[in-house]
Motif scaffolding. Sequence first.
Motif, PDB file in Angstrom:
ATOM      1  N   VAL A  98       0.835  -1.202   0.000  1.00 10.29           N
ATOM      2  CA  VAL A  98       0.000   0.000   0.000  1.00 10.29           C
ATOM      3  C   VAL A  98       0.873   1.258   0.000  1.00 10.29           C
ATOM      4  CG1 VAL A  98      -1.748   1.290   1.303  1.00 10.29           C
ATOM      5  CG2 VAL A  98      -1.946  -1.197   1.055  1.00 10.29           C
ATOM      6  N   THR A  99       1.973   1.222   0.713  1.00  8.84           N
ATOM      7  CA  THR A  99       2.888   2.368   0.738  1.00  8.84           C
ATOM      8  C   THR A  99       3.445   2.653  -0.654  1.00  8.84           C
ATOM      9  OG1 THR A  99       3.461   1.902   3.030  1.00  8.84           O
ATOM     10  CG2 THR A  99       5.006   3.267   1.780  1.00  8.84           C
ATOM     11  N   LEU A 100       3.845   1.620  -1.378  1.00  7.85           N
ATOM     12  CA  LEU A 100       4.367   1.791  -2.738  1.00  7.85           C
ATOM     13  C   LEU A 100       3.285   2.315  -3.682  1.00  7.85           C
ATOM     14  CD1 LEU A 100       6.429  -1.516  -3.032  1.00  7.85           C
ATOM     15  CD2 LEU A 100       7.316   0.790  -2.620  1.00  7.85           C
ATOM     16  N   ILE A 101       2.092   1.793  -3.539  1.00  6.82           N
ATOM     17  CA  ILE A 101       0.974   2.224  -4.379  1.00  6.82           C
ATOM     18  C   ILE A 101       0.651   3.696  -4.108  1.00  6.82           C
ATOM     19  CG2 ILE A 101      -1.504   1.911  -4.771  1.00  6.82           C
ATOM     20  CD1 ILE A 101      -0.971  -1.144  -4.221  1.00  6.82           C
ATOM     21  N   ALA A 102       0.636   4.086  -2.843  1.00  2.00           N
ATOM     22  CA  ALA A 102       0.332   5.478  -2.484  1.00  2.00           C
ATOM     23  C   ALA A 102       1.333   6.434  -3.128  1.00  2.00           C
ATOM     24  CB  ALA A 102       0.338   5.649  -0.962  1.00  2.00           C
ATOM     25  N   ARG A 103       2.598   6.091  -3.068  1.00  2.76           N
ATOM     26  CA  ARG A 103       3.630   6.947  -3.689  1.00  2.76           C
ATOM     27  C   ARG A 103       3.403   7.074  -5.190  1.00  2.76           C
ATOM     28  NH1 ARG A 103       8.349   3.895  -1.120  1.00  2.76           N
ATOM     29  NH2 ARG A 103       8.044   4.443   1.038  1.00  2.76           N
ATOM     30  N   ASP A 104       3.087   5.957  -5.835  1.00  2.00           N
ATOM     31  CA  ASP A 104       2.881   5.978  -7.277  1.00  2.00           C
ATOM     32  C   ASP A 104       1.647   6.787  -7.662  1.00  2.00           C
ATOM     33  OD1 ASP A 104       3.401   5.326  -9.983  1.00  2.00           O
ATOM     34  OD2 ASP A 104       2.013   3.638  -9.864  1.00  2.00           O
ATOM     35  N   LEU A 105       0.557   6.613  -6.943  1.00  2.00           N
ATOM     36  CA  LEU A 105      -0.665   7.361  -7.262  1.00  2.00           C
ATOM     37  C   LEU A 105      -0.441   8.869  -7.204  1.00  2.00           C
ATOM     38  CD1 LEU A 105      -3.469   5.326  -5.454  1.00  2.00           C
ATOM     39  CD2 LEU A 105      -3.055   5.481  -7.914  1.00  2.00           C
ATOM     40  N   GLU A 106       0.402   9.303  -6.285  1.00  2.52           N
ATOM     41  CA  GLU A 106       0.678  10.737  -6.144  1.00  2.52           C
ATOM     42  C   GLU A 106       1.383  11.316  -7.373  1.00  2.52           C
ATOM     43  OE1 GLU A 106      -0.550  12.685  -3.843  1.00  2.52           O
ATOM     44  OE2 GLU A 106      -1.392  11.014  -2.700  1.00  2.52           O
ATOM     45  N   THR A 107       2.017  10.483  -8.166  1.00  2.95           N
ATOM     46  CA  THR A 107       2.773  10.982  -9.324  1.00  2.95           C
ATOM     47  C   THR A 107       1.937  11.073 -10.599  1.00  2.95           C
ATOM     48  OG1 THR A 107       3.566   8.801 -10.067  1.00  2.95           O
ATOM     49  CG2 THR A 107       4.881   9.949  -8.376  1.00  2.95           C
ATOM     50  N   ILE A 108       0.727  10.540 -10.586  1.00  2.93           N
ATOM     51  CA  ILE A 108      -0.118  10.550 -11.790  1.00  2.93           C
ATOM     52  C   ILE A 108      -0.802  11.907 -11.920  1.00  2.93           C
ATOM     53  CG2 ILE A 108      -2.084   9.494 -12.966  1.00  2.93           C
ATOM     54  CD1 ILE A 108      -1.416   6.896 -11.425  1.00  2.93           C
ATOM     55  N   ASN A 109      -0.629  12.538 -13.093  1.00  2.13           N
ATOM     56  CA  ASN A 109      -1.236  13.849 -13.325  1.00  2.13           C
ATOM     57  C   ASN A 109      -2.266  13.777 -14.454  1.00  2.13           C
ATOM     58  OD1 ASN A 109       0.129  14.103 -15.861  1.00  2.13           O
ATOM     59  ND2 ASN A 109       1.955  14.812 -14.791  1.00  2.13           N
ATOM     60  N   ASP A 110      -2.890  14.907 -14.748  1.00  2.00           N
ATOM     61  CA  ASP A 110      -3.943  14.948 -15.776  1.00  2.00           C
ATOM     62  C   ASP A 110      -3.429  14.535 -17.148  1.00  2.00           C
ATOM     63  OD1 ASP A 110      -5.814  15.680 -13.909  1.00  2.00           O
ATOM     64  OD2 ASP A 110      -5.841  17.802 -14.467  1.00  2.00           O
ATOM     65  N   ASP A 111      -2.200  14.899 -17.479  1.00  2.00           N
ATOM     66  CA  ASP A 111      -1.638  14.487 -18.764  1.00  2.00           C
ATOM     67  C   ASP A 111      -1.494  12.971 -18.837  1.00  2.00           C
ATOM     68  OD1 ASP A 111      -1.493  17.101 -19.717  1.00  2.00           O
ATOM     69  OD2 ASP A 111       0.564  17.390 -18.975  1.00  2.00           O
ATOM     70  N   ASP A 112      -1.099  12.358 -17.719  1.00  2.00           N
ATOM     71  CA  ASP A 112      -1.003  10.897 -17.677  1.00  2.00           C
ATOM     72  C   ASP A 112      -2.373  10.260 -17.888  1.00  2.00           C
ATOM     73  OD1 ASP A 112       1.757  10.970 -17.056  1.00  2.00           O
ATOM     74  OD2 ASP A 112       1.332  11.093 -14.904  1.00  2.00           O
ATOM     75  N   ILE A 113      -3.397  10.871 -17.299  1.00  2.00           N
ATOM     76  CA  ILE A 113      -4.758  10.338 -17.447  1.00  2.00           C
ATOM     77  C   ILE A 113      -5.189  10.419 -18.909  1.00  2.00           C
ATOM     78  CG2 ILE A 113      -7.187  10.644 -16.809  1.00  2.00           C
ATOM     79  CD1 ILE A 113      -6.157  11.743 -14.104  1.00  2.00           C
ATOM     80  N   LYS A 114      -4.983  11.566 -19.522  1.00  2.00           N
ATOM     81  CA  LYS A 114      -5.353  11.715 -20.937  1.00  2.00           C
ATOM     82  C   LYS A 114      -4.618  10.712 -21.810  1.00  2.00           C
ATOM     83  CE  LYS A 114      -6.449  16.599 -20.611  1.00  2.00           C
ATOM     84  NZ  LYS A 114      -5.993  17.957 -20.883  1.00  2.00           N
ATOM     85  N   ALA A 115      -3.322  10.567 -21.594  1.00  2.00           N
ATOM     86  CA  ALA A 115      -2.521   9.644 -22.403  1.00  2.00           C
ATOM     87  C   ALA A 115      -2.945   8.202 -22.147  1.00  2.00           C
ATOM     88  CB  ALA A 115      -1.039   9.824 -22.089  1.00  2.00           C
TER      89      ALA A 115
END
Length: 174
Positions: free
Chosen positions: A112-129
């Motif tokens: 969960v700690t690793l997942i939390a760190r990764d989720l924080e790095t996803i931005n709107d451009d990543d979502i669009k792509a």
Amino acid sequence: MGIRYYAYAFDSDQTVQALADPLTVIGADPLADAWGLEPGSTEGVTDFRQSLPERDLLYLDKAWPYLQRLTAPRSSDGVARAAYRMFEGEVTFAEDGCTWHPWVRALAPHDVTLIARDLETINDDDIKAGLSGSFATGQAPESEVAYAAAFLDRARGFVRAAARDGRGFAYMIC
């Protein structure tokens, strides 16, 4: 009704039990928990507020495939993001073609700690792509990007709180 996603947080002292059998920490009626209904009810009145606190239950409704696609490997030989572990899975359809068996997994607090760190790095451009290849036009409509972003924010909050509190979670796609 469609296939939906539910995650239930558990305390670290339940990790061995949850990893052995994730259903021991998942509610008996996840839809009722998510919609604020009495478990097992077939009809009723609700204000659609979860019956469990947000720190204990994450309901992603039908947005989970977007988040799965966003965090999955980009190619057959690619590597998935750490957050993919919380969205990975598909139901298994029964032979009748009308029913299915859920996908269930438990994630330990260290995951969960690793997942939390990764989720924080996803931005709107990543979502669009990440969503663009899913639509005939080649680009995700803004409404779908906003939908995915809203549920990604919910997922971030849930996972951030679980990581902060040293908790794991089990999820069900059903």
